[in-house]
Enzyme design. Structure first.
Site, PDB file in Angstrom:
ATOM      1  N   LYS A 173       0.880  -1.182   0.000  1.00  0.00           N
ATOM      2  CA  LYS A 173       0.000   0.000   0.000  1.00  0.00           C
ATOM      3  C   LYS A 173       0.916   1.231   0.000  1.00  0.00           C
ATOM      4  CE  LYS A 173      -1.896   3.021   1.878  1.00  0.00           C
ATOM      5  NZ  LYS A 173      -1.692   4.437   1.419  1.00  0.00           N
ATOM      6  N   GLU A 248       9.475   2.180  10.657  1.00  0.00           N
ATOM      7  CA  GLU A 248      10.517   3.166  10.339  1.00  0.00           C
ATOM      8  C   GLU A 248       9.834   4.519  10.374  1.00  0.00           C
ATOM      9  OE1 GLU A 248      13.708   2.663   9.889  1.00  0.00           O
ATOM     10  OE2 GLU A 248      13.607   0.476   9.942  1.00  0.00           O
ATOM     11  N   CYS A 282      13.644  11.617   6.028  1.00  0.00           N
ATOM     12  CA  CYS A 282      13.498  11.213   7.428  1.00  0.00           C
ATOM     13  C   CYS A 282      14.765  11.479   8.220  1.00  0.00           C
ATOM     14  CB  CYS A 282      13.119   9.740   7.508  1.00  0.00           C
ATOM     15  SG  CYS A 282      14.252   8.688   6.604  1.00  0.00           S
ATOM     16  N   GLU A 383       8.913  16.986  14.085  1.00  0.00           N
ATOM     17  CA  GLU A 383       9.401  16.899  12.716  1.00  0.00           C
ATOM     18  C   GLU A 383       8.586  17.836  11.827  1.00  0.00           C
ATOM     19  OE1 GLU A 383       8.542  13.155  10.892  1.00  0.00           O
ATOM     20  OE2 GLU A 383      10.602  12.948  10.189  1.00  0.00           O
TER      21      GLU A 383
END
Ligand code: NAD
Length: 488
Positions: A173, A248, A282, A383
Site C-alpha cells: 500500500k 521506520e 526522514c 518533525e
C-alpha cells in the site's frame, strides 16, 4: 489500464473510485489511478494468504528467489529513465535525484538477491551422536507493506526486496500521493515471473485502504515507513493478533559541529543535510548544534548560502531543490515556523513562500534558518519535514551530546570535528541508529537502517533487514529414540 493488482490480475476498485495525481511542482495532472477501499484490501489479503499457504513461492529454494530478485534488478535498470521521470512527476523532486533513487532501488534488489542465496541455515554441533540439530529460516507469511511519499520507490524496495527474498507474500500500500512507480514495479515483478498472488497492490488513502491491514487476522507482519502517529496506530492495531511489526518512523536529527571541524565541508554538508529534497527526508539534519565559539561565523555562512538556493521543478536543470509534496504539508511547515518564531527563535532567512516565474503554481517554501533555538521549542522537538533548519548552541562535548539526545527520536545524525578521539566518543554515546562522522546522508545497503527510541522498531537493509521478514526455526532430530524412564 486498471491499477490495482490482486491475485495476478490488474483490476479497478470494487466501487470504481479513482484519484487524480497532480505534480506538486506545478499542479499539472500526472494521472488518474484507481482508489481501493477496504473490500479491495480484504481481497488482496485473501490472495496473498492463498499464495502463501498453497502457492509455490514460500517453498521455492532461496537461491531461485534470489535469481528472481536479480532479474527484477535488471528490469528496473532497463526502465531507469521512465521510473525516474514518474517519480519526479509524483513527488516534484529533481529528475537527477530521482535517477539516483532508482539506482539505489536497483542496488537494493541486487543486494537482497545475493544475500538470500548466501544466507543459509546452520547445523548445530550438540556433541551428541544421536541428535541432529539445525536452524532453518522460513518466511513469516503475509506481509502488509505500507510506504510514504518522500522516497516512494526506494522505501518500497527496502520492503519488497527482503520480503520476496525471504519467501513471503505481500500486500503493498504505497502513499496515495505517489503511486506510479509502485505500479511500475509490480508490472516488473510479473514480467520477471513472480507467481500470481505473491505481490498484491492496493492504492488509496491510509484510513480506507491501509488501516484494514493493521488488524487483519490473515496478515502476519506489518512493515511501515511513515509518520510517528500512524506508526503508533498501526502498532496498537497489530497487538490484537500479535503481528510482527517493523516501524521506520520520523527523525529530528542533530548535526553537531565542533569549532575544530573543517569549515567548508561542514557548512556545505549542513546545507545538504537539511535542504536536500526540501527537507522531506526522514534523516534530514534539521537541528544544527554548533559550538558557541564557531556559532556566528558558521551560521552567517549557512544563511548566506541558504538564501541563494534555487528552487524549481523536476525538469529545471538549474534548480537545486524542489517543492513540498502538497498544500497541506506546506501549511504544516508554515505553522511550525510561526510557532518557532512565537517561541523566541530568530528568523535569519526564508520563512515565506518564494515569488518568481513558475513557482506560484507549486507548493514551494524558501529554505529557512531559525537561529537561537532551544531544545524545548516545538519546531526543534517535532518533525516539520520541510526546509527548516533550527540552530542551537553548545559549549562543550557533554552539552552537545545531552542536547542531541534530548528528543523522542533517534534515527540519525552527524558529528563534525577534527579530533578523531572526540568523534569516536560522541558517535559512541549518541542514541541514534546511524551516526555520520564528518559526513551526512550516505548509506549502503549492507548496513542496517533504522531508529532508536520512537524513530521506530526494527531494521531495514543489511542482514537484519532480511531477518525482519523471516522466522527462525530450530529442528531437533533424535536419531536413536529410546525410553527415558522418568515416569516409570
Ligand atoms: P504517513 O504516516 O502520513 O503515511 C505513510 C503511509 O501510511 C501512507 O501510505 C499512508 O497512506 C499510510 N497511512 C496513513 N494512515 C494510515 C492508517 N491509519 N493505517 C494504515 N496506513 C496509513 O507518512 P508520510 O507523510 O507519507 O511520510 C512522511 C513520514 O515518513 C515522516 O515522518 C518521515 O520521517 C517518515 N519516513 C521515515 C523513514 C525512515 O526510514 N525512518 C523514511 C522515509 C520517511
Amino acid at each position: 489500464m486498471p491499477d490495482l493488482f490482486i491475485d495476478g490480475t490488474w483490476r479497478s476498485a470494487l466501487d470504481e473510485r479513482t484519484r487524480e495525481i497532480r505534480c506538486p511542482a506545478d499542479g499539472s495532472l500526472v494521472g488518474v489511478v484507481d482508489e481501493a477501499g477496504g473490500k479491495d484490501t480484504a481481497e488482496a489479503v485473501a490472495a496473498a494468504r492463498r499464495a502463501f499457504d498453497t502457492g509455490p513461492w514460500p517453498r521455492t529454494p532461496a537461491a531461485e528467489r534470489g535469481d528472481l530478485l536479480l532479474r527484477v534488478a535488471g528490469l528496473l535498470a532497463r526502465d531507469r529513465a521512465a521510473l525516474a521521470r514518474a517519480e519526479s512527476l509524483d513527488t516534484g523532486k529533481r529528475l537527477v535525484e530521482s535517477a539516483y533513487d532508482i539506482d539505489d532501488v536497483v542496488d537494493c534488489f541486487r543486494y537482497f538477491g545475493r544475500l538470500v542465496a548466501s544466507e543459509t541455515g546452520r547445523v548445530i554441533d550438540t556433541g551428541r551422536p544421536d541428535v541432529d540439530s539445525r536452524v532453518v529460516y522460513e518466511p513469516v507469511g503475509v506481509c502488509a507493506l505500507i510506504t510514504p511519499w518522500n522516497y516512494p520507490l526506494l522505501q518500497t524496495a527496502w520492503k519488497v526486496a527482503p520480503a520476496l527474498a525471504a519467501g513471503d507474500t505481500f500486500v503493498l500500500k504505497p502513499s496515495e500521493l505517489t503511486p506510479h512507480t509502485a505500479i511500475h514495479l509490480v508490472r516488473l515483478l510479473a514480467e520477471a515471473g513472480l507467481p500470481p498472488g505473491v505481490a498484491n497492490l492496493v492504492l488509496g488513502a491510509g484510513p480506507e485502504a491501509g488501516a484494514p491491514l493493521g488488524d487483519h487476522p490473515d496478515v502476519d507482519l506489518v512493515s511501515f515507513t511513515g509518520g510517528l502517529e500512524t506508526g503508533r496506530r498501526l502498532m496498537a492495531a497489530a497487538a490484537g493478533t500479535v503481528k510482527r511489526v517493523a516501524l521506520e518512523l520520523g527523525g529530528k536529527n542533530p548535526n553537531i559541529v565542533f569549532a575544530d571541524a573543517g569549515f567548508d565541508a561542514a557548512v556545505d554538508m549542513a546545507l545538504t543535510a537539511v535542504f536536500l529534497h526540501s527537507g522531506q527526508v526522514c534523516s534530514a539534519g534539521a537541528r544544527l548544534l554548533v559550538e558557541d565559539a564557531l556559532h556566528d561565523r558558521f551560521v552567517d555562512e549557512v544563511v548566506r548560502r541558504a538564501g541563494r538556493i534555487r528552487l524549481g521543478g523536476p525538469f529545471d536543470e538549474r534548480a537545486q531543490t524542489g517543492p513540498l509534496i502538497s498544500a497541506a504539508h506546506r501549511a504544516k511547515v508554515e505553522a511550525y515556523v510561526a510557532r518557532g518564531l512565537a517561541e523566541g527563535a530568530v528568523l535569519r532567512c526564508g520563512g515565506s513562500r518564494p515569488a518568481g516565474p513558475g513557482l506560484d503554481e507549486g507548493f514551494y517554501y524558501l529554505p529557512t534558518v531559525l537561529d537561537e533555538c532551544t531544545s524545548g521549542m516545538s519546531v526543534v522537538r517535532e518533525e516539520s519535514f520541510g526546509p527548516v533548519l533550527t540552530v542551537e548552541r553548545f559549549t562543550d562535548e557533554e552539552e552537545a551530546v545531552r542536547l542531541a539526545d534530548d528528543t523522542v527520536y533517534g534515527l540519525a545524525g552527524a558529528v563534525w570535528t577534527g579530533d578523531e578521539a572526540r568523534a569516536a566518543r560522541v558517535a559512541g554515546r549518541l542514541r541514534l541508529g546511524t551516526v555520520w562522522i564528518n559526513d551526512y546522508h550516505p548509506y549502503v545497503p549492507q548496513a542496517e537502517w533504522g531508529g532508536y527510541k520512537q524513530s521506530g522498531s526494527g531494521r531495514e537493509l543489511g542482514p537484519a533487514g532480511l531477518a525482519e521478514y523471516r522466522e527462525t526455526k530450530h529442528i531437533w532430530r533424535n536419531t536413536a529414540p529410546a525410553p527415558q524412564g522418568w515416569f516409570d
